[in-house]
Design a protein around this motif. Structure first.
Motif, mmCIF file in Angstrom:
data_model
loop_
_atom_site.group_PDB
_atom_site.id
_atom_site.type_symbol
_atom_site.label_atom_id
_atom_site.label_comp_id
_atom_site.label_asym_id
_atom_site.label_seq_id
_atom_site.Cartn_x
_atom_site.Cartn_y
_atom_site.Cartn_z
ATOM 1 N N HIS A 101 39.400 29.625 10.005
ATOM 2 C CA HIS A 101 38.700 29.255 8.769
ATOM 3 C C HIS A 101 38.718 30.459 7.837
ATOM 4 C CE1 HIS A 101 34.887 27.230 6.874
ATOM 5 N NE2 HIS A 101 35.900 27.344 6.029
ATOM 6 N N ASP A 102 39.603 30.421 6.841
ATOM 7 C CA ASP A 102 39.743 31.542 5.912
ATOM 8 C C ASP A 102 40.474 31.008 4.686
ATOM 9 O OD1 ASP A 102 40.028 34.209 4.831
ATOM 10 O OD2 ASP A 102 39.866 34.955 6.881
ATOM 11 N N ILE A 103 40.860 31.894 3.794
ATOM 12 C CA ILE A 103 41.628 31.431 2.649
ATOM 13 C C ILE A 103 42.988 30.920 3.135
ATOM 14 C CG2 ILE A 103 40.455 33.011 1.077
ATOM 15 C CD1 ILE A 103 43.015 34.705 1.085
ATOM 16 N N SER A 104 43.598 30.056 2.347
ATOM 17 C CA SER A 104 44.805 29.352 2.779
ATOM 18 C C SER A 104 45.932 30.292 3.203
ATOM 19 C CB SER A 104 45.289 28.433 1.657
ATOM 20 O OG SER A 104 44.286 27.511 1.295
ATOM 21 N N ALA A 105 46.161 31.342 2.411
ATOM 22 C CA ALA A 105 47.256 32.262 2.717
ATOM 23 C C ALA A 105 47.050 32.945 4.063
ATOM 24 C CB ALA A 105 47.390 33.301 1.608
ATOM 25 N N THR A 106 45.814 33.345 4.341
ATOM 26 C CA THR A 106 45.516 34.023 5.605
ATOM 27 C C THR A 106 45.695 33.085 6.783
ATOM 28 O OG1 THR A 106 43.977 35.545 4.534
ATOM 29 C CG2 THR A 106 43.734 35.234 6.909
ATOM 30 N N VAL A 107 45.189 31.868 6.645
ATOM 31 C CA VAL A 107 45.329 30.892 7.731
ATOM 32 C C VAL A 107 46.792 30.539 7.947
ATOM 33 C CG1 VAL A 107 44.849 28.495 8.402
ATOM 34 C CG2 VAL A 107 43.006 29.956 7.546
ATOM 35 N N GLY A 108 47.548 30.420 6.874
ATOM 36 C CA GLY A 108 48.966 30.126 7.011
ATOM 37 C C GLY A 108 49.703 31.198 7.799
ATOM 38 N N ARG A 109 49.426 32.460 7.485
ATOM 39 C CA ARG A 109 50.077 33.551 8.201
ATOM 40 C C ARG A 109 49.642 33.606 9.663
ATOM 41 N NH1 ARG A 109 49.006 36.301 3.252
ATOM 42 N NH2 ARG A 109 47.192 37.317 4.183
ATOM 43 N N ALA A 110 48.347 33.384 9.897
ATOM 44 C CA ALA A 110 47.844 33.392 11.271
ATOM 45 C C ALA A 110 48.471 32.255 12.079
ATOM 46 C CB ALA A 110 46.318 33.269 11.270
ATOM 47 N N MET A 111 48.619 31.090 11.447
ATOM 48 C CA MET A 111 49.187 29.953 12.153
ATOM 49 C C MET A 111 50.653 30.187 12.501
ATOM 50 S SD MET A 111 48.176 27.192 13.504
ATOM 51 C CE MET A 111 46.656 26.765 12.663
ATOM 52 N N ALA A 112 51.364 30.916 11.679
ATOM 53 C CA ALA A 112 52.757 31.247 11.993
ATOM 54 C C ALA A 112 52.832 32.071 13.272
ATOM 55 C CB ALA A 112 53.388 31.997 10.833
ATOM 56 N N ARG A 113 51.864 32.939 13.481
ATOM 57 C CA ARG A 113 51.835 33.739 14.715
ATOM 58 C C ARG A 113 51.442 32.859 15.905
ATOM 59 N NH1 ARG A 113 53.566 35.924 11.176
ATOM 60 N NH2 ARG A 113 55.343 35.018 12.294
ATOM 61 N N VAL A 114 50.548 31.899 15.687
ATOM 62 C CA VAL A 114 50.189 30.952 16.745
ATOM 63 C C VAL A 114 51.418 30.149 17.163
ATOM 64 C CG1 VAL A 114 48.881 28.856 17.273
ATOM 65 C CG2 VAL A 114 47.757 30.768 16.095
ATOM 66 N N SER A 115 52.207 29.754 16.183
ATOM 67 C CA SER A 115 53.417 28.983 16.474
ATOM 68 C C SER A 115 54.338 29.729 17.422
ATOM 69 C CB SER A 115 54.140 28.658 15.161
ATOM 70 O OG SER A 115 55.374 28.012 15.406
ATOM 71 N N ASP A 116 54.412 31.057 17.262
ATOM 72 C CA ASP A 116 55.261 31.869 18.131
ATOM 73 C C ASP A 116 54.849 31.796 19.598
ATOM 74 O OD1 ASP A 116 56.640 32.696 15.869
ATOM 75 O OD2 ASP A 116 55.506 34.577 15.671
#
Length: 244
Positions: free
Chosen positions: A68-83
């Motif tokens: 739960h954060d601003i969209s850009a931060t969550v997007g970047r974090a989710m890319a790492r989760v995808s890995d």
């Protein structure tokens, strides 16, 4: 192909140490469908705990980070989760549709679930947060609103109470994957539980829940493996329609 009863069970590895988590994975491997990694263990161990679960078990992995954060931060974090290659990950449904969309866009093959309303929240909590009276009187309306927003953003589904599952399935059908915490078997119903919106395993699957997060009844049992088998029995009874 319909899941077996045990495949409905998600066991949360809510432990402060890797050793405790490993012990329960050994006991429950083959008896549950997924292991959930929450904030406590992930903050302590990081991605290493995901690797450990994959090494020890063929069960799926549910990474419950509630981003739960601003969209850009969550997007970047989710890319790492995808890995990490996990099956499910959570974000907070209380955020904007833009944030939810950013999570989905960067999740790869990982399915994103929106947390609609935490199961220790009730009408008093909704009132304290300043929501309109219509949501205070009927918190399920807030769950419905957030679910619709999450699905529009591309989320695979939501985390919701078993008390709301049937409503969501009626409104959105099978396209809404529902993961239900706050599960208490008949033999583990106790007064003063900190979870406010609880249901039994049988009632949850009868309502349409796709997965059940079941922690304390299994974790606190003298024999966790046997407790998981008892839970699977209740689920099987619910699926066959012989339990209410």
């Amino acid at each position: 192909m319909q899941k077996t009863a045990k495949e409905y069970i998600i066991f949360p590895l809510d432990f402060p140490s890797m050793a405790a988590a490993e012990s329960h994975i050994r006991q429950l491997d083959g008896r549950v469908g997924m292991f959930k990694i929450g904030l406590e263990l992930f903050i302590r161990q990081g991605p290493a705990v995901v690797k450990m679960v994959k090494k020890m078990s063929s069960a799926g992995i549910f990474l419950d980070l509630k981003l739960h954060d601003i969209s850009a931060t969550v997007g970047r974090a989710m890319a790492r989760v995808s890995d990490l290659g996990v099956e499910l990950v959570t974000v907070h449904g209380a955020s904007s549709q833009k944030m939810l969309g950013a999570a989905v866009e960067n999740a790869g093959k990982t399915k994103v679930l929106a947390v609609t309303l935490l199961t220790d929240n009730d009408a008093d909590t909704v009132r304290a947060q300043g929501f309109k009276d219509e949501y205070v009187r009927a918190p399920e309306k807030l769950v419905l609103l957030r679910t619709g927003m999450a699905l529009e953003a591309g989320c695979a589904g939501v985390v919701c109470s078993g008390q709301e599952t049937a409503m969501l399935k009626a409104q959105f059908g099978k396209r809404c994957l529902t993961v239900t915490p706050g599960i208490r078997p008949q033999w583990h119903l106790t007064p003063g539980d900190d979870q406010k919106r609880i249901v039994t395993p049988a009632k949850a699957v009868q309502a349409g829940s796709d997965y059940l997060v079941i922690g304390r009844p299994i974790r606190d049992a003298d024999d966790p493996a046997r407790a998981a088998e008892k839970v699977a029995g209740e689920i099987e009874a619910g699926l066959s329609g012989s339990a209410m």
